[in-house]
Design a protein around this motif. Structure first.
Motif: not given
Length: 248
Positions: A121-122, A207-208
């Motif tokens: 996601e990032r 991590w998300s």
């Protein structure tokens, strides 16, 4: 003092003469960059043909050069087989170009056998399918150069990037660890490591929450890489280096 090294996968071997014809790129580097000459000794690195990570092996070959203009040959003096001491799979979130390339070098130098790039996601980079072949070519060249520099026979196998949500965690065997910025983590030195280890390292910013939850649900043990906040590429060097040292 260590010998100059070259990779032999793209070189031709004449078994009748026990002689290698060195590829154009490697020959140029040896003669025009390293300034080697007829009679110089070099170390050839040759990866085995197996695609099975548990059987991946190769050879280190001591060679004596014979330079004939633009053509460079090398005669075998002796060879030594080398197999992987353990399987280390790195699940690495895709990073910005400079960070990513540093991470690849660190992975190759610290004994990683397989790299699975994950689009988290990032993750900032966005790579199109048109760009991917050129990227993969460059990344594999970096891995080859890093293994040559560190005298590693077998370069890590680099998979094509996949989105985090599409990664097949069931494909992993052995122990699973994830580097997390969290309170409830354990130190690698307190864990007895087996033959097969998977380590997940996230992007800048970690991590998300959902990705961390997914990793924990897939039996990843959260570990700490120390008290300092590390760049993702540095985390690769520290985490994979620690596993490599603890396995010896």
């Amino acid at each position: 003092m260590s010998l100059p090294r070259l990779r032999l996968e793209n070189c031709h071997f004449d078994s009748a003469k026990n002689l290698w014809q060195i590829s154009r790129d490697e020959a140029h580097h040896l003669v025009h960059v390293r300034r080697l000459y007829t009679g110089s000794l070099v170390e050839g690195l040759l990866c085995g043909a197996s695609n099975d990570l548990t059987e991946k092996q190769g050879k280190k070959i001591l060679l004596k050069l014979d330079c004939q203009g633009d053509n460079v040959f090398a005669r075998e003096i002796k060879q030594e087989e080398e197999a992987n001491e353990f399987e280390l799979v790195l699940l690495l979130a895709l990073l910005k170009s400079d960070q990513w390339e540093d991470a690849l070098r660190f992975a190759a130098q610290t004994g990683v056998t397989h790299i699975a790039p994950l689009i988290a996601e990032r993750s900032i980079p966005k790579i199109t399918q048109e760009e991917l072949p050129k990227k993969m070519l460059r990344w594999n060249k970096i891995l080859d150069e890093a293994t040559k520099q560190s005298s590693a026979v077998v370069p890590p196998h680099l998979a094509e990037p996949v989105s985090f949500i599409n990664f097949d965690f069931d494909s992993l065997s052995g122990q699973r660890f994830v580097a997390l910025l969290a309170d409830s983590t354990v130190s690698l030195k307190d864990i007895k490591l087996g033959y097969s280890v998977a380590l997940a390292i996230g992007p800048e910013g970690d991590w998300s929450p959902q990705e961390a939850k997914t990793l924990l649900e897939n039996n990843f043990t959260p570990i700490t890489l120390g008290k300092r906040i590390l760049k993702a590429s540095t985390a690769v060097a520290v985490g994979c280096g620690a596993i490599s040292i603890l396995k010896r």
